[in-house]
Design an enzyme around this catalytic site. Structure first.
Site, PDB file in Angstrom:
ATOM      1  N   ARG A 157      39.648  44.405  28.295  1.00 56.80           N
ATOM      2  CA  ARG A 157      38.272  43.991  28.593  1.00 56.80           C
ATOM      3  C   ARG A 157      37.269  44.738  27.717  1.00 56.80           C
ATOM      4  O   ARG A 157      36.217  44.201  27.357  1.00 56.80           O
ATOM      5  CB  ARG A 157      37.978  44.213  30.078  1.00 56.80           C
ATOM      6  CG  ARG A 157      38.720  43.228  30.974  1.00 56.80           C
ATOM      7  CD  ARG A 157      38.258  43.328  32.400  1.00 56.80           C
ATOM      8  NE  ARG A 157      38.924  44.355  33.156  1.00 56.80           N
ATOM      9  CZ  ARG A 157      39.970  44.172  33.968  1.00 56.80           C
ATOM     10  NH1 ARG A 157      40.486  42.965  34.101  1.00 56.80           N
ATOM     11  NH2 ARG A 157      40.504  45.172  34.642  1.00 56.80           N
TER      12      ARG A 157
ATOM     13  N   ASP B  93      43.114  33.912  30.428  1.00 55.68           N
ATOM     14  CA  ASP B  93      43.950  34.886  31.156  1.00 55.68           C
ATOM     15  C   ASP B  93      44.484  34.260  32.443  1.00 55.68           C
ATOM     16  O   ASP B  93      44.093  34.639  33.546  1.00 55.68           O
ATOM     17  CB  ASP B  93      43.130  36.143  31.462  1.00 55.68           C
ATOM     18  CG  ASP B  93      43.963  37.242  32.102  1.00 55.68           C
ATOM     19  OD1 ASP B  93      45.191  37.240  31.935  1.00 55.68           O
ATOM     20  OD2 ASP B  93      43.373  38.112  32.790  1.00 55.68           O
TER      21      ASP B  93
ATOM     22  N   ASP C 169      36.877  29.858  37.585  1.00 54.79           N
ATOM     23  CA  ASP C 169      38.086  30.141  38.346  1.00 54.79           C
ATOM     24  C   ASP C 169      38.222  29.083  39.436  1.00 54.79           C
ATOM     25  O   ASP C 169      37.213  28.527  39.898  1.00 54.79           O
ATOM     26  CB  ASP C 169      38.035  31.538  38.967  1.00 54.79           C
ATOM     27  CG  ASP C 169      39.399  32.051  39.377  1.00 54.79           C
ATOM     28  OD1 ASP C 169      40.029  32.769  38.572  1.00 54.79           O
ATOM     29  OD2 ASP C 169      39.852  31.722  40.493  1.00 54.79           O
ATOM     30  N   SER C 170      39.456  28.824  39.861  1.00 54.74           N
ATOM     31  CA  SER C 170      39.689  27.787  40.868  1.00 54.74           C
ATOM     32  C   SER C 170      39.489  28.301  42.291  1.00 54.74           C
ATOM     33  O   SER C 170      39.495  27.521  43.246  1.00 54.74           O
ATOM     34  CB  SER C 170      41.105  27.221  40.729  1.00 54.74           C
ATOM     35  OG  SER C 170      42.073  28.246  40.932  1.00 54.74           O
TER      36      SER C 170
ATOM     37  N   CYS D 274      50.841  37.010  31.544  1.00 57.89           N
ATOM     38  CA  CYS D 274      51.420  38.072  32.369  1.00 57.89           C
ATOM     39  C   CYS D 274      52.790  37.670  32.897  1.00 57.89           C
ATOM     40  O   CYS D 274      53.324  38.314  33.801  1.00 57.89           O
ATOM     41  CB  CYS D 274      50.486  38.422  33.529  1.00 57.89           C
ATOM     42  SG  CYS D 274      50.183  37.044  34.662  1.00 57.89           S
TER      43      CYS D 274
END
Length: 402
Positions: A217, A306, A257-258, A346
């Protein structure tokens, strides 16, 4: 736990090499025989088919990982002193690493296999600890391990979180909740890279916050400028977006974002840092959002991609690879010439070389020329064990898209 001599797990021929090399997972398919009838969590000795000592481990008769290995010294049994020393070593490393810095109170304290404690994750969030067990066998030592954590850190409370699906895989009879001390408040405040973040230990994703991306970040200070238009996809609670707005001085940041609760926390984080006028939050599917932006002719200077773990098993790798290619292609199409793509995975089952090939395929499909500027991984409180490549799970590629 049995007070008698440990049971012996004997491996099949030609299956011992990874364990002599100190890989900690003995899958059921590698086991030829087991003496006696050891129960979940009992200490066992693992030997080659020729009878040679390999390691001390903990047994689980019904888990796919039938034995987790911890000690490769024959005279170092898995007694209380062993576990206390392992916990103290992991915690002491973070204290030395972050001494006096904000990260000392906001970090991963124990990272499972990387710290020689396969099956245990512990994060520190302000004055609370959050524990996650991924091994039913090691969880049998919970009282001992929590006692050592309490002694070393004096947290106000220790909270338990469980990973999705792990209770079924490990036959682990645990529920999220308070293990010791005080209940944490619904939101705890931490500091990272000079930014304040609210963390929800009880309902947030995983253990509440993704400390593994801390150093990545900070890249916003290098690549972003006040005029950069930034899109942070799978923003969770806004960490990359806030870094762009503060460290990069960006005035035009969109975060998607969901999860509406995650978006709500992201908005609260932006307000907490006085950045609400710089970041626009959207709740929705990130792939669909990219498609709509491309169709509308919208373009960005920096896109952060991400996503959550897309490959949870090896059998799901092919499907995950297609999803990664699609997302990266769309991100490349949505970038201005010479734009920066910070793309991450990830998924531990997806190695670094395969992820690089995914980026290459997305570049071909998008018709863009792509240069890799940096290849990065997880933050230093998530060390990588040279004996267990699976601990090198986070891939972060910084790309210039011409």
């Amino acid at each position: 736990m049995s007070a008698s001599s440990p049971a012996v797990v004997t491996l099949k021929p030609r299956r011992a090499l990874p364990f002599f090399s100190q890989h900690p997972w003995v899958f059921a398919g590698a086991v030829r025989s087991v003496s006696g009838m050891p129960q979940v969590g009992e200490a066992v000795i693992v030997r080659s088919h020729e009878g040679q000592f390999i390691a001390h481990g903990l047994f689980h008769p019904t888990s796919n990982i039938q034995v987790r290995l911890y000690s490769w010294k024959e005279d170092q049994p898995l007694d209380d002193a062993f576990w206390i020393a392992r916990v103290a070593s992991a915690v002491g490393f973070r204290q030395k690493l972050f001494h006096g810095q904000p990260a000392e109170r906001a970090c991963r304290l124990i990272f499972s296999e990387a710290d020689g404690l396969s099956g245990l994750i512990v994060d520190r969030v302000n004055d609370w600890l959050v524990v996650q067990w991924t091994s039913s066998a090691l969880a049998q030592r919970q009282a001992l391990i929590l006692g050592e954590l309490q002694k070393l850190l004096q947290p106000r409370g220790i909270w338990l979180r469980t990973e999705r699906g792990i209770k079924e895989l490990e036959n682990l009879e645990v529920e999220d909740g308070l293990l010791t001390g005080e209940n944490p408040p619904r939101s705890l405040e931490i500091v990272e890279n000079g930014l304040k973040f609210l963390v929800d230990l009880k309902a947030g994703q995983k253990t509440g916050f993704y400390f593994d991306q801390r150093d990545n970040r900070a890249l916003m200070k290098t690549y972003a400028t006040s005029s950069s238009r930034v899109l942070d996809l799978y923003t969770y609670t806004g960490s990359f977006a806030l870094a762009a707005a503060r460290l990069g001085d960006c005035r035009n940041v969109t975060a998607v974002d969901s999860s509406q609760p995650a978006i709500d926390m992201g908005i609260a984080n932006a307000e907490l840092n006085g950045l609400a006028d710089r970041i626009h939050f959207e709740c929705g599917d990130c792939g669909e959002y990219l498609e709509s932006q491309i169709a509308a002719g919208e373009r960005y200077d920096i896109i952060v991609l991400d996503p959550p773990k897309l490959a949870r098993t090896r059998s799901g790798l092919e499907r995950a690879a297609k999803a990664y290619v699609r997302l990266n292609r769309l991100a490349m199409e949505a970038l201005n010439p010479d734009g920066i793509l910070i793309t991450c995975s990830c998924s531990g089952h997806l190695n670094r070389e395969d992820f690089e090939q995914i980026i290459a395929r997305a570049a071909l499909d998008s018709g863009r020329r792509v240069q890799i500027l940096e290849q990065r991984g997880q933050a230093v409180d998530h060390p990588v064990s040279v004996h267990c490549v699976e601990t090198s799970y986070l891939k972060c590629f910084v790309c210039r898209v011409a």
